[in-house]
Scaffold this motif. Structure first.
Motif, PDB file in Angstrom:
ATOM      1  N   ALA A  74       0.858  -1.256  -0.102  1.00  0.00           N
ATOM      2  CA  ALA A  74       0.125  -0.049  -0.140  1.00  0.00           C
ATOM      3  C   ALA A  74       0.933   1.275  -0.021  1.00  0.00           C
ATOM      4  O   ALA A  74       0.518   2.334  -0.492  1.00  0.00           O
ATOM      5  N   ARG A  75       2.127   1.177   0.472  1.00  0.00           N
ATOM      6  CA  ARG A  75       2.880   2.520   0.512  1.00  0.00           C
ATOM      7  C   ARG A  75       3.820   2.496  -0.756  1.00  0.00           C
ATOM      8  O   ARG A  75       4.486   3.488  -0.748  1.00  0.00           O
ATOM      9  N   GLY A  76       3.452   1.517  -1.599  1.00  0.00           N
ATOM     10  CA  GLY A  76       4.386   1.534  -2.815  1.00  0.00           C
ATOM     11  C   GLY A  76       5.610   1.018  -2.767  1.00  0.00           C
ATOM     12  O   GLY A  76       6.571   1.070  -3.957  1.00  0.00           O
ATOM     13  N   ALA A  77       6.139   0.164  -1.725  1.00  0.00           N
ATOM     14  CA  ALA A  77       7.223  -0.769  -1.708  1.00  0.00           C
ATOM     15  C   ALA A  77       7.374  -1.634  -2.628  1.00  0.00           C
ATOM     16  O   ALA A  77       5.957  -2.246  -3.175  1.00  0.00           O
ATOM     17  N   VAL A  78       8.512  -2.509  -3.172  1.00  0.00           N
ATOM     18  CA  VAL A  78       8.237  -3.158  -4.212  1.00  0.00           C
ATOM     19  C   VAL A  78       8.836  -4.384  -3.664  1.00  0.00           C
ATOM     20  O   VAL A  78       8.674  -5.450  -4.247  1.00  0.00           O
ATOM     21  N   ALA A  79       9.349  -4.625  -2.415  1.00  0.00           N
ATOM     22  CA  ALA A  79       9.873  -5.893  -1.958  1.00  0.00           C
ATOM     23  C   ALA A  79      10.091  -6.079  -0.469  1.00  0.00           C
ATOM     24  O   ALA A  79      10.675  -4.924   0.099  1.00  0.00           O
ATOM     25  N   CYS A  80      10.400  -7.021   0.037  1.00  0.00           N
ATOM     26  CA  CYS A  80      11.322  -7.407   1.288  1.00  0.00           C
ATOM     27  C   CYS A  80      12.141  -8.324   1.014  1.00  0.00           C
ATOM     28  O   CYS A  80      12.161  -9.413   0.385  1.00  0.00           O
ATOM     29  N   VAL A  81      13.266  -8.083   1.709  1.00  0.00           N
ATOM     30  CA  VAL A  81      14.389  -9.111   1.860  1.00  0.00           C
ATOM     31  C   VAL A  81      14.870  -9.084   3.045  1.00  0.00           C
ATOM     32  O   VAL A  81      15.225  -8.542   3.928  1.00  0.00           O
ATOM     33  N   THR A  82      15.028 -10.402   3.714  1.00  0.00           N
ATOM     34  CA  THR A  82      15.543 -10.841   5.013  1.00  0.00           C
ATOM     35  C   THR A  82      16.212 -11.925   5.195  1.00  0.00           C
ATOM     36  O   THR A  82      15.852 -12.977   4.241  1.00  0.00           O
ATOM     37  N   ASP A  83      17.196 -12.174   5.738  1.00  0.00           N
ATOM     38  CA  ASP A  83      17.824 -13.169   6.137  1.00  0.00           C
ATOM     39  C   ASP A  83      17.467 -14.075   7.437  1.00  0.00           C
ATOM     40  O   ASP A  83      17.669 -14.934   7.905  1.00  0.00           O
ATOM     41  N   GLY A  84      16.197 -13.498   7.969  1.00  0.00           N
ATOM     42  CA  GLY A  84      15.297 -14.226   8.996  1.00  0.00           C
ATOM     43  C   GLY A  84      13.865 -14.996   8.487  1.00  0.00           C
ATOM     44  O   GLY A  84      13.987 -15.285   7.031  1.00  0.00           O
ATOM     45  N   LEU A  85      13.377 -15.261   9.218  1.00  0.00           N
ATOM     46  CA  LEU A  85      12.156 -15.991   8.803  1.00  0.00           C
ATOM     47  C   LEU A  85      10.984 -15.274   8.257  1.00  0.00           C
ATOM     48  O   LEU A  85      10.590 -14.236   8.738  1.00  0.00           O
ATOM     49  N   VAL A  86       9.985 -15.989   7.448  1.00  0.00           N
ATOM     50  CA  VAL A  86       8.694 -15.357   7.144  1.00  0.00           C
ATOM     51  C   VAL A  86       7.577 -16.215   7.195  1.00  0.00           C
ATOM     52  O   VAL A  86       8.066 -17.536   7.488  1.00  0.00           O
ATOM     53  N   ARG A  87       6.417 -15.820   7.428  1.00  0.00           N
ATOM     54  CA  ARG A  87       5.317 -16.885   7.560  1.00  0.00           C
ATOM     55  C   ARG A  87       4.186 -16.098   6.502  1.00  0.00           C
ATOM     56  O   ARG A  87       4.256 -15.248   5.889  1.00  0.00           O
TER      57      ARG A  87
ATOM     58  N   ARG B  84       1.727 -18.450   1.562  1.00  0.00           N
ATOM     59  CA  ARG B  84       0.627 -18.842   0.664  1.00  0.00           C
ATOM     60  C   ARG B  84      -0.009 -17.413   0.325  1.00  0.00           C
ATOM     61  O   ARG B  84      -0.234 -17.164  -0.630  1.00  0.00           O
ATOM     62  N   HIS B  85      -0.316 -16.357   1.436  1.00  0.00           N
ATOM     63  CA  HIS B  85      -1.033 -15.214   1.251  1.00  0.00           C
ATOM     64  C   HIS B  85      -0.172 -14.340   0.450  1.00  0.00           C
ATOM     65  O   HIS B  85      -0.600 -13.585  -0.307  1.00  0.00           O
ATOM     66  N   ILE B  86       1.290 -14.370   0.822  1.00  0.00           N
ATOM     67  CA  ILE B  86       2.263 -13.493   0.126  1.00  0.00           C
ATOM     68  C   ILE B  86       2.461 -13.888  -1.383  1.00  0.00           C
ATOM     69  O   ILE B  86       2.320 -13.069  -2.118  1.00  0.00           O
ATOM     70  N   LYS B  87       2.457 -15.106  -1.500  1.00  0.00           N
ATOM     71  CA  LYS B  87       2.525 -15.560  -2.822  1.00  0.00           C
ATOM     72  C   LYS B  87       1.168 -15.142  -3.788  1.00  0.00           C
ATOM     73  O   LYS B  87       1.580 -14.625  -4.876  1.00  0.00           O
ATOM     74  N   ALA B  88       0.149 -15.092  -3.041  1.00  0.00           N
ATOM     75  CA  ALA B  88      -1.100 -14.728  -4.063  1.00  0.00           C
ATOM     76  C   ALA B  88      -1.002 -13.272  -4.185  1.00  0.00           C
ATOM     77  O   ALA B  88      -1.395 -12.856  -5.199  1.00  0.00           O
ATOM     78  N   MET B  89      -0.253 -12.526  -3.340  1.00  0.00           N
ATOM     79  CA  MET B  89      -0.298 -11.010  -3.279  1.00  0.00           C
ATOM     80  C   MET B  89       0.612 -10.822  -4.465  1.00  0.00           C
ATOM     81  O   MET B  89       0.532  -9.380  -5.333  1.00  0.00           O
ATOM     82  N   LYS B  90       1.536 -11.403  -5.055  1.00  0.00           N
ATOM     83  CA  LYS B  90       2.725 -11.134  -5.999  1.00  0.00           C
ATOM     84  C   LYS B  90       3.430 -10.100  -5.449  1.00  0.00           C
ATOM     85  O   LYS B  90       4.208  -9.237  -6.280  1.00  0.00           O
ATOM     86  N   PHE B  91       3.625 -10.142  -4.323  1.00  0.00           N
ATOM     87  CA  PHE B  91       4.606  -9.094  -3.690  1.00  0.00           C
ATOM     88  C   PHE B  91       6.038  -9.657  -3.336  1.00  0.00           C
ATOM     89  O   PHE B  91       6.016 -10.984  -2.647  1.00  0.00           O
ATOM     90  N   PRO B  92       7.030  -9.555  -3.961  1.00  0.00           N
ATOM     91  CA  PRO B  92       8.357 -10.194  -3.801  1.00  0.00           C
ATOM     92  C   PRO B  92       8.836 -10.257  -2.361  1.00  0.00           C
ATOM     93  O   PRO B  92       9.038  -9.260  -1.824  1.00  0.00           O
ATOM     94  N   VAL B  93       9.082 -11.318  -2.075  1.00  0.00           N
ATOM     95  CA  VAL B  93       9.585 -11.462  -0.495  1.00  0.00           C
ATOM     96  C   VAL B  93      10.919 -12.591  -0.547  1.00  0.00           C
ATOM     97  O   VAL B  93      10.508 -13.605  -0.898  1.00  0.00           O
ATOM     98  N   PHE B  94      11.731 -12.132  -0.281  1.00  0.00           N
ATOM     99  CA  PHE B  94      13.170 -13.105  -0.050  1.00  0.00           C
ATOM    100  C   PHE B  94      13.214 -13.337   1.232  1.00  0.00           C
ATOM    101  O   PHE B  94      13.390 -12.371   1.996  1.00  0.00           O
ATOM    102  N   HIS B  95      13.519 -14.591   1.460  1.00  0.00           N
ATOM    103  CA  HIS B  95      13.687 -15.049   3.006  1.00  0.00           C
ATOM    104  C   HIS B  95      14.865 -16.070   3.367  1.00  0.00           C
ATOM    105  O   HIS B  95      15.323 -16.682   2.307  1.00  0.00           O
ATOM    106  N   GLY B  96      15.131 -15.750   4.621  1.00  0.00           N
ATOM    107  CA  GLY B  96      16.204 -16.786   5.120  1.00  0.00           C
ATOM    108  C   GLY B  96      15.614 -18.148   5.691  1.00  0.00           C
ATOM    109  O   GLY B  96      16.192 -18.811   6.278  1.00  0.00           O
ATOM    110  N   GLY B  97      14.385 -18.400   5.527  1.00  0.00           N
ATOM    111  CA  GLY B  97      13.540 -19.414   5.986  1.00  0.00           C
ATOM    112  C   GLY B  97      12.083 -19.151   6.221  1.00  0.00           C
ATOM    113  O   GLY B  97      11.624 -18.013   6.314  1.00  0.00           O
ATOM    114  N   ILE B  98      11.064 -20.248   6.340  1.00  0.00           N
ATOM    115  CA  ILE B  98       9.861 -20.183   6.499  1.00  0.00           C
ATOM    116  C   ILE B  98       9.520 -20.946   7.910  1.00  0.00           C
ATOM    117  O   ILE B  98       9.759 -22.073   8.087  1.00  0.00           O
ATOM    118  N   GLY B  99       8.608 -20.058   8.558  1.00  0.00           N
ATOM    119  CA  GLY B  99       8.221 -20.884   9.733  1.00  0.00           C
ATOM    120  C   GLY B  99       6.823 -20.089  10.171  1.00  0.00           C
ATOM    121  O   GLY B  99       6.325 -18.996   9.684  1.00  0.00           O
TER     122      GLY B  99
END
Length: 218
Positions: A105-118, A121-136
């Motif tokens: 909503a703010r116009g950001a284009v991605a998130c990159v983290t070497d931490g975990l994301v959760r 399924r919803h993030i993928k449906a949004m087509k918002f690029p998220v790069f992660h260091g693990g899923i949990g």
């Protein structure tokens, strides 16, 4: 500076990494454990940095998300949230669906983290690029908190300063220091042209040695 749409369409992390190698910038690719939620997406944008640390409790009346909320609400169009967690980690989990929604909503284009994301399924449906260091499934509350914003950080082995350029695709993430970004992008676009010509001539049956001597790329 080249238009971001042009960069996103024509460039990729490998050619950017190669160009920076040639410039002596050999530590600009994040460690390979950082992977995309959706490997079909490509992004380019400017870094907004965050640093997280481990915590083990939450005080009564405390808002452990305060600085994280401030960062997300301050994101601008074209920004990339780069979140350093000292990863790989099994407990620092700074990002999920709601932050992705707010960042979009703010116009950001991605998130990159070497931490975990959760909520992937919803993030993928949004087509918002998220790069992660693990899923949990973990919440960050009581496990970690953000302690610095827009300060220099190290994320997945790369030094990142707010304002640096960030590029991500299926091969990973590279950081392009803002002071050399225009030169890097110009050289990378030139190298892509030479790679395309190399590919065409190889398909036509010419020898690799002959084509490499002509264009100087592999």
């Amino acid at each position: 500076m080249h238009a971001t749409a042009t960069l996103r369409e024509h460039l990729y992390t490998a050619v950017l990494s190669d160009v920076m190698d040639e410039m002596g910038l050999t530590k600009q690719a994040m460690r390979p454990f950082v992977r995309p939620v959706d490997d079909t997406l490509v992004f380019v944008g400017r870094a907004r940095t965050a640093l997280f640390t481990n915590t083990y409790s939450v005080l009564e009346g405390e808002n452990p998300y305060e600085l994280e909320i401030r960062l997300v609400d301050d994101l601008k169009p074209g920004d990339v949230a780069v979140v350093a967690c000292g990863g790989p980690t099994d407990r620092i989990a700074p990002w999920g669906e709601l932050l992705s929604t707010a960042a979009t909503a703010r116009g950001a284009v991605a998130c990159v983290t070497d931490g975990l994301v959760r909520d992937v399924r919803h993030i993928k449906a949004m087509k918002f690029p998220v790069f992660h260091g693990g899923i949990g499934p973990l919440d960050s509350r009581g496990r970690c908190r953000m302690i610095e914003m827009d300060r220099p950080i190290e994320c997945a082995g790369v030094w990142v300063t707010a304002g640096d350029w960030v590029f991500g695709d299926i091969d990973g993430v590279v950081i392009i220091p803002q002071g050399v970004a225009d030169e890097v992008f110009t050289q990378a676009l030139d190298k892509v042209t030479r790679e395309n010509r190399t590919r065409d001539e190889l398909r036509a049956g010419k020898l690799l040695a002959e084509v490499y001597e002509k264009y100087g790329v592999l």
